[in-house]
Design an enzyme around this catalytic site. Sequence first.
Site, short mmCIF file in Angstrom:
data_model
loop_
_atom_site.label_atom_id
_atom_site.label_comp_id
_atom_site.label_asym_id
_atom_site.label_seq_id
_atom_site.Cartn_x
_atom_site.Cartn_y
_atom_site.Cartn_z
NE ARG A 1 -1.54 1.67 3.59
CZ ARG A 1 -1.18 2.89 4.00
NH1 ARG A 1 -1.39 3.89 3.21
NH2 ARG A 1 -0.35 3.07 5.08
CB SER A 2 3.58 2.09 2.11
OG SER A 2 4.62 3.26 2.20
N PRO A 3 3.50 4.15 -0.56
CG PRO A 3 3.32 6.43 -0.64
CD PRO A 3 2.60 5.23 -0.08
N GLY B 1 2.45 6.11 5.44
CA GLY B 1 1.72 6.50 4.34
C GLY B 1 1.68 5.22 3.42
#
Length: 239
Positions: free
Chosen positions: A14-16, A239
């Site tokens: 999910r996390s950039p 994030g």
Amino acid sequence: MASRRRPRWYFSLRSPYSWFAYRDLMSTHPEVLDSIDWLPFWEPDEETARLLADEGVTLPIVAMSRAKNFYILQDTRRLANERGLTDITWPIDRDPCWEVAHLAWIAAEDEGRGKDFVAAAYRARWQEGRNISEPEVIAAIAEELGLDAERLSTAARDPQLRKRGAALLAESAHDGLFGVPFFINGRDKYWGVDRVAPFVRAVLGTERSDAPAVDAPDPATHADLLPAGGDQGHAGGCG
């Protein structure tokens, strides 16, 4: 005497920031990625949360403020530009179920293709704007990799994979994870994409010899130094 665990990193599809850390490692030190353990982390849905609660595990997940969400959008674009990534997309996640992708990773890992699955899932999410919470997207990734599309795309409905996923999340809590990407080497922990370089130096044994030693305060005896609570994360580590 207990044996020393291999270095490890917790990634999230999910996390950039986890994606940036993955790309940085792949481009500069792929041998490090090959020598460490990979463990997934994600925000659990109700079913996984119940499994964790049954084991007395609570993950350190707090709601993200609107201001932080906008900051991450800006920061992600900035970090992408620094890396020459001009094709980044920001996917729209409608009612995401992160078990769909992360439990599929476990199934792919069982076949020795976990790393290939991560590469394909990151590309699908961040460069093709596809929703990796959709089983159809996971099925397409599985077919691309020559894996069982039915097994991977339905991983979130597999009770055994659910239990294994919950066990991995419980392990993250025991390791003290509070954001991703999160790296561990021995007793040392490194949080955030800006900690990739020192983690690599530690794994390769190339720590700076001229760096002064600094003793970190013991949280048990310096409680006054700890934040009061809430979302204390910074964008480079979550994030």
